[in-house]
Design a protein around this motif. Structure first.
Motif, PDB file in Angstrom:
ATOM      1  N   ASN A 153       4.362  -8.324 -10.282  1.00 26.44           N
ATOM      2  CA  ASN A 153       3.092  -7.740 -10.727  1.00 26.44           C
ATOM      3  C   ASN A 153       2.673  -8.316 -12.082  1.00 26.44           C
ATOM      4  OD1 ASN A 153       0.819  -6.076 -10.690  1.00 26.44           O
ATOM      5  ND2 ASN A 153       1.891  -4.387 -11.700  1.00 26.44           N
ATOM      6  N   PRO A 154       2.339  -9.601 -12.129  1.00 25.35           N
ATOM      7  CA  PRO A 154       2.021 -10.268 -13.406  1.00 25.35           C
ATOM      8  C   PRO A 154       0.796  -9.683 -14.097  1.00 25.35           C
ATOM      9  CG  PRO A 154       1.390 -11.646 -11.551  1.00 25.35           C
ATOM     10  CD  PRO A 154       2.170 -10.509 -10.979  1.00 25.35           C
ATOM     11  N   LEU A 155       0.665  -9.999 -15.372  1.00 20.64           N
ATOM     12  CA  LEU A 155      -0.503  -9.568 -16.145  1.00 20.64           C
ATOM     13  C   LEU A 155      -1.772 -10.127 -15.513  1.00 20.64           C
ATOM     14  CD1 LEU A 155       0.825 -10.324 -19.750  1.00 20.64           C
ATOM     15  CD2 LEU A 155       0.661  -8.070 -18.680  1.00 20.64           C
ATOM     16  N   LYS A 156      -2.861  -9.396 -15.650  1.00 23.41           N
ATOM     17  CA  LYS A 156      -4.136  -9.862 -15.100  1.00 23.41           C
ATOM     18  C   LYS A 156      -4.840 -10.832 -16.045  1.00 23.41           C
ATOM     19  CE  LYS A 156      -4.851  -5.622 -12.425  1.00 23.41           C
ATOM     20  NZ  LYS A 156      -4.323  -6.230 -11.208  1.00 23.41           N
ATOM     21  N   THR A 157      -4.407 -10.848 -17.273  1.00 23.63           N
ATOM     22  CA  THR A 157      -4.992 -11.758 -18.259  1.00 23.63           C
ATOM     23  C   THR A 157      -3.873 -12.415 -19.049  1.00 23.63           C
ATOM     24  OG1 THR A 157      -6.611 -11.923 -20.053  1.00 23.63           O
ATOM     25  CG2 THR A 157      -5.188  -9.972 -20.041  1.00 23.63           C
ATOM     26  N   ALA A 158      -4.226 -13.235 -20.028  1.00 25.18           N
ATOM     27  CA  ALA A 158      -3.224 -13.935 -20.826  1.00 25.18           C
ATOM     28  C   ALA A 158      -2.504 -12.959 -21.752  1.00 25.18           C
ATOM     29  CB  ALA A 158      -3.891 -15.038 -21.649  1.00 25.18           C
ATOM     30  N   PRO A 159      -1.199 -13.133 -21.958  1.00 27.97           N
ATOM     31  CA  PRO A 159      -0.494 -12.279 -22.916  1.00 27.97           C
ATOM     32  C   PRO A 159      -0.978 -12.567 -24.341  1.00 27.97           C
ATOM     33  CG  PRO A 159       0.927 -14.060 -22.175  1.00 27.97           C
ATOM     34  CD  PRO A 159      -0.305 -14.122 -21.331  1.00 27.97           C
ATOM     35  N   LYS A 160      -0.739 -11.627 -25.218  1.00 24.77           N
ATOM     36  CA  LYS A 160      -1.189 -11.752 -26.602  1.00 24.77           C
ATOM     37  C   LYS A 160      -0.648 -13.031 -27.228  1.00 24.77           C
ATOM     38  CE  LYS A 160      -1.315  -9.231 -30.993  1.00 24.77           C
ATOM     39  NZ  LYS A 160      -0.867  -8.003 -31.701  1.00 24.77           N
ATOM     40  N   GLY A 161      -1.539 -13.791 -27.866  1.00 27.18           N
ATOM     41  CA  GLY A 161      -1.140 -15.012 -28.547  1.00 27.18           C
ATOM     42  C   GLY A 161      -1.290 -16.271 -27.729  1.00 27.18           C
ATOM     43  N   PHE A 162      -1.736 -16.126 -26.460  1.00 29.13           N
ATOM     44  CA  PHE A 162      -1.877 -17.291 -25.584  1.00 29.13           C
ATOM     45  C   PHE A 162      -3.285 -17.343 -24.993  1.00 29.13           C
ATOM     46  CE2 PHE A 162       2.636 -16.230 -25.514  1.00 29.13           C
ATOM     47  CZ  PHE A 162       3.217 -17.459 -25.816  1.00 29.13           C
ATOM     48  N   SER A 163      -3.777 -18.562 -24.831  1.00 34.72           N
ATOM     49  CA  SER A 163      -5.115 -18.763 -24.292  1.00 34.72           C
ATOM     50  C   SER A 163      -5.133 -18.581 -22.775  1.00 34.72           C
ATOM     51  CB  SER A 163      -5.596 -20.175 -24.643  1.00 34.72           C
ATOM     52  OG  SER A 163      -6.771 -20.494 -23.943  1.00 34.72           O
ATOM     53  N   ASP A 170      -0.048 -19.476 -15.460  1.00 33.74           N
ATOM     54  CA  ASP A 170       0.530 -18.806 -14.289  1.00 33.74           C
ATOM     55  C   ASP A 170       1.932 -18.275 -14.578  1.00 33.74           C
ATOM     56  OD1 ASP A 170       1.261 -21.546 -14.527  1.00 33.74           O
ATOM     57  OD2 ASP A 170       1.966 -21.580 -12.458  1.00 33.74           O
ATOM     58  N   LEU A 171       2.668 -19.002 -15.420  1.00 32.82           N
ATOM     59  CA  LEU A 171       4.002 -18.553 -15.807  1.00 32.82           C
ATOM     60  C   LEU A 171       3.954 -17.567 -16.972  1.00 32.82           C
ATOM     61  CD1 LEU A 171       5.983 -21.927 -15.613  1.00 32.82           C
ATOM     62  CD2 LEU A 171       6.109 -20.004 -14.018  1.00 32.82           C
ATOM     63  N   LEU A 172       3.075 -17.808 -17.913  1.00 34.75           N
ATOM     64  CA  LEU A 172       2.992 -16.959 -19.102  1.00 34.75           C
ATOM     65  C   LEU A 172       2.574 -15.529 -18.759  1.00 34.75           C
ATOM     66  CD1 LEU A 172       1.296 -19.479 -21.565  1.00 34.75           C
ATOM     67  CD2 LEU A 172       3.690 -18.728 -21.577  1.00 34.75           C
ATOM     68  N   ARG A 173       1.860 -15.352 -17.676  1.00 36.97           N
ATOM     69  CA  ARG A 173       1.402 -14.018 -17.283  1.00 36.97           C
ATOM     70  C   ARG A 173       2.510 -13.190 -16.629  1.00 36.97           C
ATOM     71  NH1 ARG A 173      -2.093 -15.047 -13.108  1.00 36.97           N
ATOM     72  NH2 ARG A 173      -2.507 -12.823 -12.943  1.00 36.97           N
ATOM     73  N   ARG A 174       3.611 -13.814 -16.306  1.00 36.74           N
ATOM     74  CA  ARG A 174       4.689 -13.109 -15.610  1.00 36.74           C
ATOM     75  C   ARG A 174       5.428 -12.139 -16.536  1.00 36.74           C
ATOM     76  NH1 ARG A 174       5.638 -14.825 -10.638  1.00 36.74           N
ATOM     77  NH2 ARG A 174       7.555 -13.620 -10.670  1.00 36.74           N
TER      78      ARG A 174
END
Length: 217
Positions: A153-163, A170-174
């Protein structure tokens, strides 16, 4: 080890999941547990030969408690429906996990819903060198064995600090970075099971090492 004994005991335990039954059958539990620990001890030695960075994890340290933690989960049964064990087990790192149970058996590794601090470290590693991680994930033999990362259930948007348009978004949202191989009872009780476990360990190693390095650097 005769893993049929392990499954037979777990089946009986799940039909009689109570302390009174366990107390009356504790000798059978200890027999199965000791056989499994001995098997883990032998596997521990073989894995250490394969991997020079392997962290020695004897069977008694590797095996998990069969009791559920009722303090935090009072609605759970008294006992688990599986024997779990983590080899190559360094504190606060992702171990090599073996799960043998009545409802599910699998082997896996990585980080499932890690702490925010650990997740931040993994994301920083991907930001710095995500190409290396994707090379591991996209390797044909890795894909054939694991199929890809477990759905988390990854994030729907970018995590804080990332564009949002980060090349590895796709990996950063995990929220998790873990893979597993499902096992049938037939596979586990087969004489070739130990070789299968070693095969999975070897394929999983670059994935685990990348993540563990990210967490420790």
């Amino acid at each position: 080890m005769n893993f049929s004994l392990l499954y037979d005991f777990l089946c009986k335990l799940q039909k009689n999941n109570a302390k009174d039954w366990m107390d009356a059958n504790r000798s059978e539990y200890h027999n199965v547990r000791d056989l499994y620990i001995n098997w883990l001890d032998a596997l521990n030695i073989k894995l250490a030969i394969l991997d020079t960075n392997y962290y020695d994890t004897p069977g008694k340290k590797a095996i998990n408690r069969i009791n559920n933690n009722l303090l935090f989960h009072p609605n759970k049964p008294v006992y688990k429906d599986h024997f779990g064990a983590g080899l190559d087990q360094v504190s606060k790192q992702g171990d090599f996990y073996i799960h043998l149970g009545t409802n599910e058996s699998f082997i896996g590794g990585g980080y499932w819903h890690p702490s925010s601090k650990t997740l931040k470290s993994i994301r920083q590693a991907i930001d710095y060198n995500g190409d290396e991680f994707k090379k591991i994930l996209n390797k044909k033999s890795f894909q054939n064995m694991f199929g890809g990362l477990l759905d988390d259930n990854p994030l729907k948007t970018a995590p804080k600090g990332f564009s949002r348009d980060h090349r590895h978004i796709d990996l950063l949202r995990r929220r998790s970075f873990a893979v597993s191989v499902q096992l049938t009872k037939k596979e586990v009780i087969h004489p070739n099971f130990e070789n299968r476990v070693i095969e999975i360990y070897k394929e999983l190693l670059p994935f685990r090492r990348y993540l563990n390095q990210a967490v420790t650097v």
